[in-house]
Design a protein around this motif. Sequence first.
Motif, mmCIF file in Angstrom:
data_model
loop_
_atom_site.group_PDB
_atom_site.id
_atom_site.type_symbol
_atom_site.label_atom_id
_atom_site.label_comp_id
_atom_site.label_asym_id
_atom_site.label_seq_id
_atom_site.Cartn_x
_atom_site.Cartn_y
_atom_site.Cartn_z
ATOM 1 N N LEU A 1 0.856 -1.186 0.000
ATOM 2 C CA LEU A 1 0.000 0.000 0.000
ATOM 3 C C LEU A 1 0.890 1.232 0.000
ATOM 4 C CD1 LEU A 1 -3.109 0.668 0.224
ATOM 5 C CD2 LEU A 1 -2.634 1.173 2.621
ATOM 6 N N ASP A 2 0.908 1.940 -1.131
ATOM 7 C CA ASP A 2 1.781 3.106 -1.266
ATOM 8 C C ASP A 2 0.969 4.346 -1.623
ATOM 9 O OD1 ASP A 2 4.006 1.649 -0.693
ATOM 10 O OD2 ASP A 2 4.796 1.594 -2.742
ATOM 11 N N ALA A 3 1.502 5.492 -1.249
ATOM 12 C CA ALA A 3 0.891 6.759 -1.628
ATOM 13 C C ALA A 3 1.075 6.998 -3.120
ATOM 14 C CB ALA A 3 1.498 7.900 -0.827
ATOM 15 N N ASN A 4 0.050 7.512 -3.758
ATOM 16 C CA ASN A 4 0.117 7.810 -5.186
ATOM 17 C C ASN A 4 1.042 8.996 -5.405
ATOM 18 O OD1 ASN A 4 -0.285 8.280 -7.874
ATOM 19 N ND2 ASN A 4 -2.498 8.662 -7.717
ATOM 20 N N ASP A 5 2.163 8.768 -6.064
ATOM 21 C CA ASP A 5 3.127 9.846 -6.291
ATOM 22 C C ASP A 5 2.901 10.563 -7.612
ATOM 23 O OD1 ASP A 5 4.051 8.065 -8.188
ATOM 24 O OD2 ASP A 5 5.940 7.625 -7.147
ATOM 25 N N GLY A 6 1.835 10.147 -8.339
ATOM 26 C CA GLY A 6 1.488 10.836 -9.574
ATOM 27 C C GLY A 6 2.288 10.431 -10.783
ATOM 28 N N THR A 7 3.210 9.490 -10.645
ATOM 29 C CA THR A 7 4.040 9.081 -11.781
ATOM 30 C C THR A 7 3.331 8.032 -12.622
ATOM 31 O OG1 THR A 7 5.144 7.306 -10.572
ATOM 32 C CG2 THR A 7 6.102 9.510 -10.409
ATOM 33 N N ALA A 8 3.770 7.920 -13.874
ATOM 34 C CA ALA A 8 3.215 6.902 -14.765
ATOM 35 C C ALA A 8 3.546 5.501 -14.273
ATOM 36 C CB ALA A 8 3.745 7.113 -16.179
ATOM 37 N N VAL A 9 4.732 5.336 -13.685
ATOM 38 C CA VAL A 9 5.120 4.016 -13.164
ATOM 39 C C VAL A 9 4.179 3.588 -12.052
ATOM 40 C CG1 VAL A 9 6.911 2.756 -11.910
ATOM 41 C CG2 VAL A 9 7.536 4.217 -13.832
ATOM 42 N N PHE A 10 3.900 4.501 -11.119
ATOM 43 C CA PHE A 10 2.978 4.149 -10.033
ATOM 44 C C PHE A 10 1.611 3.778 -10.600
ATOM 45 C CE2 PHE A 10 -0.298 4.792 -6.925
ATOM 46 C CZ PHE A 10 0.254 4.313 -5.744
ATOM 47 N N ALA A 11 1.104 4.584 -11.530
ATOM 48 C CA ALA A 11 -0.218 4.320 -12.097
ATOM 49 C C ALA A 11 -0.281 2.933 -12.718
ATOM 50 C CB ALA A 11 -0.562 5.391 -13.127
ATOM 51 N N GLN A 12 0.780 2.543 -13.433
ATOM 52 C CA GLN A 12 0.784 1.219 -14.057
ATOM 53 C C GLN A 12 0.904 0.114 -13.002
ATOM 54 O OE1 GLN A 12 3.145 0.744 -17.712
ATOM 55 N NE2 GLN A 12 3.468 2.969 -17.688
ATOM 56 N N ASP A 13 1.759 0.314 -12.016
ATOM 57 C CA ASP A 13 1.909 -0.692 -10.953
ATOM 58 C C ASP A 13 0.620 -0.876 -10.153
ATOM 59 O OD1 ASP A 13 4.534 -0.988 -11.698
ATOM 60 O OD2 ASP A 13 5.374 0.076 -9.959
ATOM 61 N N ALA A 14 -0.217 0.159 -10.099
ATOM 62 C CA ALA A 14 -1.433 0.125 -9.283
ATOM 63 C C ALA A 14 -2.672 -0.196 -10.100
ATOM 64 C CB ALA A 14 -1.616 1.469 -8.578
ATOM 65 N N THR A 15 -2.511 -0.605 -11.352
ATOM 66 C CA THR A 15 -3.654 -0.924 -12.214
ATOM 67 C C THR A 15 -3.684 -2.418 -12.502
ATOM 68 O OG1 THR A 15 -3.616 1.270 -13.223
ATOM 69 C CG2 THR A 15 -4.741 -0.464 -14.440
ATOM 70 N N PHE A 16 -4.892 -2.972 -12.388
ATOM 71 C CA PHE A 16 -5.105 -4.413 -12.607
ATOM 72 C C PHE A 16 -6.355 -4.604 -13.452
ATOM 73 C CE2 PHE A 16 -2.945 -3.626 -8.637
ATOM 74 C CZ PHE A 16 -1.870 -4.483 -8.686
ATOM 75 N N HIS A 17 -6.435 -5.717 -14.121
ATOM 76 C CA HIS A 17 -7.598 -6.006 -14.956
ATOM 77 C C HIS A 17 -8.368 -7.179 -14.345
ATOM 78 C CE1 HIS A 17 -6.535 -3.211 -18.204
ATOM 79 N NE2 HIS A 17 -5.288 -3.487 -17.829
ATOM 80 N N ARG A 18 -9.616 -6.917 -14.021
ATOM 81 C CA ARG A 18 -10.458 -7.937 -13.391
ATOM 82 C C ARG A 18 -10.958 -8.914 -14.446
ATOM 83 N NH1 ARG A 18 -15.711 -6.498 -9.562
ATOM 84 N NH2 ARG A 18 -16.380 -8.660 -9.141
#
Length: 465
Positions: free
Chosen positions: A399-416
């Motif tokens: 559980l990490d704070a969203n730092d606004g980077t593209a890397v974070f966004a991709q690491d925090a995205t999943f497909h159900r």
Amino acid sequence: MNPHVPGRAMPSRRLFLGAAAATTAALAVDLSLGAPPAHAADSAYVMGYFTESPSGLGTDYGLHLAVSTDSLDWTPLNQNNPVVTPTAGAGGLRDPFIMRKRDGGFIVLATDLKGTDWGHNSQTIHVWDSADLRTFTNYRRPHLHDMVTHSWAPEAFWDASRGQYAILYSAVNSTGHNVLMVNHTSDFTTVSAPQVFFDPGYDVIDGDMAVGVNGVNHLYFKRNGTLVGARSTSLNPGSFTPFGTAVSHGGTEAPTLVKSLTSNTWYLWGDTYTPNGVLYAWQTTDLAAGTWTPVDQKLYTHPVNAKHCTIAPITAAEHGNLLARWGAPAWNRLKSYNHPARYVRHADYLARIDTYPFDPYTDAQWKLVPGLADSSGVSFQSVSHPTRYLRHYDYQVRLDANDGTAVFAQDATFHRVAGLADASWSSFRSHNHPTRYIRHSGYALRVDPVGTATDRADATFSVGH
């Protein structure tokens, strides 16, 4: 009061009237047996309960409601907050009971007790009328007896032979142990003198009735941490005889009998002791046999922190109206497929599956929002830490704070996707590592390739409340 001391027991609730059925043909209800009015459209259920959690963070002694279409998978209403709370007596309730009256409206009963002050000997109970469980009116506290004892876990049933309702509850009378008492009433305001309804010679509490099932009335109650049955062909005080095999999951109380609206299955719900307690369910297709089989925990999910439930059938319209009035939760919980007693939660900012219950219970609540890197995916926003999301880092999920980077966004995205072990469940594929899925390993969450049957089970979750 300590529930493990012989002759002393925790209060509870229960009582489901008769057998509502799924079709109009099956609803030819024999009112001479005291069954509720026929409701051909009954196709859903409402649960009432209060809440307690291990350290008290989720504790509330008001009336909570949840709804279900199958009596197994429950959606709490009003964000799992109370819909009504007593304004007199102890100022709180335990052991709520909901019943449809013969006029089509509902009656709500509850123990006049807030918290665990077992020495609070209230001779009254809480009562509300409700046309639709969206509003609650005519709050009152009928006086049931003059004994120096409590009035725990009130429930009710229609006694056709008397043309009145019976209020059933637990109290200590001259025997020195808890027995089930009964008062009769036409309006839940003025009641008759109390009588001993059931005294088998040992401590019993939490009576729950199924009236007029093939001409037999079934009473379930708590004895020594187990749920036990008794039966009678009449509703006369003193007429019930114990039968069947006791069930328990550790120390268990608060039996609740529920008839399926779509099959011949009966469910028996029970509640384990203490704020660490959990609701469990058993099933049978032969109520007369008195034997029960545990329901697989994969098949049911009760509301978070729910204690001492009551379950009653409702119509599809009532189900929809309750959701419209109170709303479904804005959050979800994720349950493990192969460890269904465990839920996804964060602890020290690491993601894992832990056995329910625990505090903070909000650590297991998630808002499933559009994927930060792809809106067709999903990201898991923490309810307790809303600036933080589940993301993978070195394949570990944390559980990490969203730092606004593209890397974070991709690491925090999943497909159900459909559950890899069961298509009726769900699995979550990594957005930027599409050969890897969220799975648990040693109870910690990771994103890993999935190859074996064990891997697929580890990567499968239910999304519920």
